[in-house]
Design a protein around this motif. Structure first.
Motif, PDB file in Angstrom:
ATOM      1  N   HIS A 293      83.923  39.232  70.963  1.00  0.00           N
ATOM      2  CA  HIS A 293      83.192  39.580  69.751  1.00  0.00           C
ATOM      3  C   HIS A 293      83.660  40.961  69.130  1.00  0.00           C
ATOM      4  O   HIS A 293      83.436  42.052  70.062  1.00  0.00           O
ATOM      5  CB  HIS A 293      81.794  39.515  69.621  1.00  0.00           C
ATOM      6  N   SER A 294      84.563  41.265  68.101  1.00  0.00           N
ATOM      7  CA  SER A 294      84.831  42.277  67.514  1.00  0.00           C
ATOM      8  C   SER A 294      85.712  43.022  68.655  1.00  0.00           C
ATOM      9  O   SER A 294      86.568  42.708  68.987  1.00  0.00           O
ATOM     10  CB  SER A 294      83.591  43.164  67.105  1.00  0.00           C
ATOM     11  N   TYR A 295      85.029  44.428  68.870  1.00  0.00           N
ATOM     12  CA  TYR A 295      85.896  45.286  70.021  1.00  0.00           C
ATOM     13  C   TYR A 295      86.117  44.448  71.126  1.00  0.00           C
ATOM     14  O   TYR A 295      86.961  44.580  72.153  1.00  0.00           O
ATOM     15  CB  TYR A 295      85.001  46.505  70.190  1.00  0.00           C
ATOM     16  N   GLY A 296      85.232  43.429  71.646  1.00  0.00           N
ATOM     17  CA  GLY A 296      85.156  42.780  72.889  1.00  0.00           C
ATOM     18  C   GLY A 296      86.515  42.013  72.918  1.00  0.00           C
ATOM     19  O   GLY A 296      86.987  41.700  73.892  1.00  0.00           O
TER      20      GLY A 296
ATOM     21  N   LEU B  11      80.428  30.238  80.426  1.00  0.00           N
ATOM     22  CA  LEU B  11      80.948  31.389  79.061  1.00  0.00           C
ATOM     23  C   LEU B  11      80.470  32.593  79.569  1.00  0.00           C
ATOM     24  O   LEU B  11      79.306  33.009  80.111  1.00  0.00           O
ATOM     25  CB  LEU B  11      80.140  30.750  77.995  1.00  0.00           C
ATOM     26  N   VAL B  12      81.546  33.502  79.311  1.00  0.00           N
ATOM     27  CA  VAL B  12      81.305  34.838  79.461  1.00  0.00           C
ATOM     28  C   VAL B  12      81.372  35.542  77.968  1.00  0.00           C
ATOM     29  O   VAL B  12      82.543  35.356  77.458  1.00  0.00           O
ATOM     30  CB  VAL B  12      82.177  35.627  80.413  1.00  0.00           C
ATOM     31  N   ILE B  13      80.309  36.197  77.476  1.00  0.00           N
ATOM     32  CA  ILE B  13      80.269  36.744  76.106  1.00  0.00           C
ATOM     33  C   ILE B  13      80.774  38.282  76.481  1.00  0.00           C
ATOM     34  O   ILE B  13      80.073  39.014  77.180  1.00  0.00           O
ATOM     35  CB  ILE B  13      79.224  36.899  75.443  1.00  0.00           C
ATOM     36  N   VAL B  14      81.818  38.678  75.899  1.00  0.00           N
ATOM     37  CA  VAL B  14      82.515  39.961  75.713  1.00  0.00           C
ATOM     38  C   VAL B  14      81.863  40.660  74.469  1.00  0.00           C
ATOM     39  O   VAL B  14      82.516  40.520  73.450  1.00  0.00           O
ATOM     40  CB  VAL B  14      83.860  40.340  75.978  1.00  0.00           C
ATOM     41  N   HIS B  15      80.754  41.602  74.586  1.00  0.00           N
ATOM     42  CA  HIS B  15      80.186  42.120  73.203  1.00  0.00           C
ATOM     43  C   HIS B  15      81.065  43.098  72.803  1.00  0.00           C
ATOM     44  O   HIS B  15      81.954  43.916  73.252  1.00  0.00           O
ATOM     45  CB  HIS B  15      78.950  42.631  73.699  1.00  0.00           C
ATOM     46  N   GLY B  16      80.628  43.394  71.360  1.00  0.00           N
ATOM     47  CA  GLY B  16      81.241  44.377  70.761  1.00  0.00           C
ATOM     48  C   GLY B  16      80.742  45.773  70.701  1.00  0.00           C
ATOM     49  O   GLY B  16      79.718  45.950  71.649  1.00  0.00           O
ATOM     50  N   GLY B  17      81.180  46.764  69.970  1.00  0.00           N
ATOM     51  CA  GLY B  17      80.839  48.041  69.910  1.00  0.00           C
ATOM     52  C   GLY B  17      79.449  47.889  69.267  1.00  0.00           C
ATOM     53  O   GLY B  17      78.836  47.081  68.662  1.00  0.00           O
TER      54      GLY B  17
ATOM     55  N   SER C  56      71.791  41.924  72.084  1.00  0.00           N
ATOM     56  CA  SER C  56      71.973  41.558  70.738  1.00  0.00           C
ATOM     57  C   SER C  56      72.568  39.996  70.735  1.00  0.00           C
ATOM     58  O   SER C  56      72.617  39.509  69.668  1.00  0.00           O
ATOM     59  CB  SER C  56      73.266  42.398  70.338  1.00  0.00           C
ATOM     60  N   TYR C  57      72.635  39.294  71.955  1.00  0.00           N
ATOM     61  CA  TYR C  57      73.135  37.944  71.825  1.00  0.00           C
ATOM     62  C   TYR C  57      72.159  36.889  72.350  1.00  0.00           C
ATOM     63  O   TYR C  57      72.661  35.805  72.310  1.00  0.00           O
ATOM     64  CB  TYR C  57      74.604  38.062  72.566  1.00  0.00           C
ATOM     65  N   ASN C  58      71.014  37.225  72.445  1.00  0.00           N
ATOM     66  CA  ASN C  58      69.948  36.488  72.965  1.00  0.00           C
ATOM     67  C   ASN C  58      69.942  35.306  72.262  1.00  0.00           C
ATOM     68  O   ASN C  58      69.804  34.027  72.648  1.00  0.00           O
ATOM     69  CB  ASN C  58      68.491  37.201  72.534  1.00  0.00           C
ATOM     70  N   LYS C  59      69.845  35.307  70.649  1.00  0.00           N
ATOM     71  CA  LYS C  59      69.894  34.014  69.905  1.00  0.00           C
ATOM     72  C   LYS C  59      70.847  33.166  70.317  1.00  0.00           C
ATOM     73  O   LYS C  59      70.662  31.934  70.378  1.00  0.00           O
ATOM     74  CB  LYS C  59      69.634  34.604  68.347  1.00  0.00           C
ATOM     75  N   LEU C  60      72.103  33.590  70.471  1.00  0.00           N
ATOM     76  CA  LEU C  60      73.252  32.832  70.634  1.00  0.00           C
ATOM     77  C   LEU C  60      73.079  32.196  72.119  1.00  0.00           C
ATOM     78  O   LEU C  60      73.500  31.076  72.405  1.00  0.00           O
ATOM     79  CB  LEU C  60      74.760  33.490  70.554  1.00  0.00           C
TER      80      LEU C  60
ATOM     81  N   GLU D  25      72.617  23.839  75.136  1.00  0.00           N
ATOM     82  CA  GLU D  25      73.788  22.787  75.247  1.00  0.00           C
ATOM     83  C   GLU D  25      74.192  22.684  76.736  1.00  0.00           C
ATOM     84  O   GLU D  25      75.152  21.989  76.626  1.00  0.00           O
ATOM     85  CB  GLU D  25      74.773  23.092  74.235  1.00  0.00           C
ATOM     86  N   GLY D  26      73.641  23.477  77.508  1.00  0.00           N
ATOM     87  CA  GLY D  26      73.890  22.957  78.968  1.00  0.00           C
ATOM     88  C   GLY D  26      75.077  24.002  79.427  1.00  0.00           C
ATOM     89  O   GLY D  26      75.374  23.731  80.621  1.00  0.00           O
ATOM     90  N   TYR D  27      75.225  25.069  78.863  1.00  0.00           N
ATOM     91  CA  TYR D  27      76.083  25.941  79.293  1.00  0.00           C
ATOM     92  C   TYR D  27      75.502  27.276  80.021  1.00  0.00           C
ATOM     93  O   TYR D  27      74.329  27.456  79.752  1.00  0.00           O
ATOM     94  CB  TYR D  27      76.945  26.744  78.093  1.00  0.00           C
ATOM     95  N   GLU D  28      76.293  27.687  81.129  1.00  0.00           N
ATOM     96  CA  GLU D  28      75.861  28.755  81.762  1.00  0.00           C
ATOM     97  C   GLU D  28      76.575  29.969  80.966  1.00  0.00           C
ATOM     98  O   GLU D  28      77.709  30.069  81.050  1.00  0.00           O
ATOM     99  CB  GLU D  28      76.209  28.917  83.328  1.00  0.00           C
ATOM    100  N   VAL D  29      75.629  30.948  80.738  1.00  0.00           N
ATOM    101  CA  VAL D  29      76.165  32.241  79.896  1.00  0.00           C
ATOM    102  C   VAL D  29      76.049  33.496  80.517  1.00  0.00           C
ATOM    103  O   VAL D  29      74.881  33.697  81.083  1.00  0.00           O
ATOM    104  CB  VAL D  29      75.454  32.276  78.489  1.00  0.00           C
ATOM    105  N   HIS D  30      77.047  34.517  80.486  1.00  0.00           N
ATOM    106  CA  HIS D  30      76.901  35.662  81.032  1.00  0.00           C
ATOM    107  C   HIS D  30      77.246  36.731  80.242  1.00  0.00           C
ATOM    108  O   HIS D  30      78.204  36.287  79.216  1.00  0.00           O
ATOM    109  CB  HIS D  30      78.007  35.826  82.481  1.00  0.00           C
ATOM    110  N   VAL D  31      76.481  37.733  79.793  1.00  0.00           N
ATOM    111  CA  VAL D  31      76.759  38.779  78.930  1.00  0.00           C
ATOM    112  C   VAL D  31      76.735  40.084  79.632  1.00  0.00           C
ATOM    113  O   VAL D  31      75.944  40.910  79.639  1.00  0.00           O
ATOM    114  CB  VAL D  31      75.847  38.721  77.711  1.00  0.00           C
ATOM    115  N   PRO D  32      77.836  40.737  80.526  1.00  0.00           N
ATOM    116  CA  PRO D  32      77.877  41.873  80.905  1.00  0.00           C
ATOM    117  C   PRO D  32      77.747  42.996  80.041  1.00  0.00           C
ATOM    118  O   PRO D  32      78.396  43.020  79.081  1.00  0.00           O
ATOM    119  CB  PRO D  32      79.087  41.898  81.826  1.00  0.00           C
ATOM    120  N   ARG D  33      77.054  44.075  80.549  1.00  0.00           N
ATOM    121  CA  ARG D  33      77.125  44.976  79.645  1.00  0.00           C
ATOM    122  C   ARG D  33      78.273  46.091  79.794  1.00  0.00           C
ATOM    123  O   ARG D  33      78.855  46.629  80.742  1.00  0.00           O
ATOM    124  CB  ARG D  33      75.657  46.025  79.417  1.00  0.00           C
TER     125      ARG D  33
END
Length: 256
Positions: A81-84, A10-16, A22-26, A33-41
């Motif tokens: 998410h949003s602008y993402g 999973l790659v989370i593309v964050h919002g403005g 900001s996505y730590n909880k998610l 649940e076993g996912y590898e998650v990336h959140v590039p800034r």
């Protein structure tokens, strides 16, 4: 263990205004649940004044990041998410798993999940939709925009977050940063949703991207011939924080 290894990356593309923190909880919930998650800034949140990064910079960063994953044979799901949504749509064209498979290549983006995110055609800026709905008068009410174009939400608790767990609000609010608001006026040049399977997570109590906008996005995708799987969360603009379990459940359904 074998089941978790089959899950896509999973790659989370964050919002403005948001940053990866900001996505730590998610992220924690998804990793459980076993996912590898990336959140590039995104560079547009680097807080340089005047801003020196925009939609083009963000697009380049996300494309390069995801390209490195798919070239390594990874199957990637983009959660935008949003602008993402504007960034992901613009960045991920040509990286679809089906497109790459036709070229004899492994890996690729196998799904786009728009989480109350902009999903619009090429040549469309975020503010074009605001104009379409006749809401430009609300822009100065919602956003504190400086002369250099950088901006903050005037009331992030009311306008962005909405109802949620009060005991965690302050910690979440402290992750927000000044963002280059000029990005909202920049049109995308690509629409990756034309070639990659799509889902949309509606947030019915959203005051930043109203439910009417969200339904308009999905309607546009469907008119363009795309089948859209939808999920509905009765929460505000930040379901990553206020409806984390709902987002995780949607991701699990989408990824099987």
């Amino acid at each position: 263990m074998a089941a978790t290894q089959t899950r896509p990356t999973l790659v989370i593309v964050h919002g403005g205004w948001h940053v990866p923190k900001s996505y730590n909880k998610l992220v924690v919930a998804l990793e459980a649940e076993g996912y590898e998650v990336h959140v590039p800034r995104l560079p547009s949140t680097n807080q340089v004044r005047p801003p020196n990064a925009d939609l083009e910079s963000d697009t380049s960063l996300v494309r390069g990041y995801v390209e490195s994953l798919v070239r390594a044979g990874r199957n990637v799901v983009a959660l935008m998410h949003s602008y993402g949504g504007q960034v992901g749509s613009n960045a991920l064209y040509g990286l679809g798993a089906e497109t790459r498979a036709a070229q004899g290549l492994e890996g690729g983006v196998c799904h786009l999940i728009y989480m109350t995110a902009y999903a619009v055609p090429e040549g469309t800026a975020m503010m074009d939709k605001v104009k379409e709905f006749g809401n430009m008068d609300l822009v100065p009410i919602a956003f504190d925009i400086a002369e250099d174009g950088s901006c903050l939400s005037r009331d992030p608790k009311a306008f962005l977050i909405g109802p949620g767990p009060d005991e965690e609000f302050d910690e979440y609010l402290q992750t927000f940063v000044r963002w280059n608001g000029n990005c909202m006026y920049q049109a995308s040049t690509h629409a990756a949703w034309r070639e990659i399977p799509v889902s949309f997570i509606y947030t019915t109590e959203d005051m930043t991207i109203p439910f009417t906008y969200q339904k308009n996005f999905v309607g546009g995708l469907e008119k363009a011939g795309r089948k859209v799987q939808t999920f509905e969360l009765h929460t505000g603009h930040c379901p990553n924080f206020t409806a984390t379990e709902g987002v995780v459940n949607a991701v699990k359904v989408i990824t099987g």
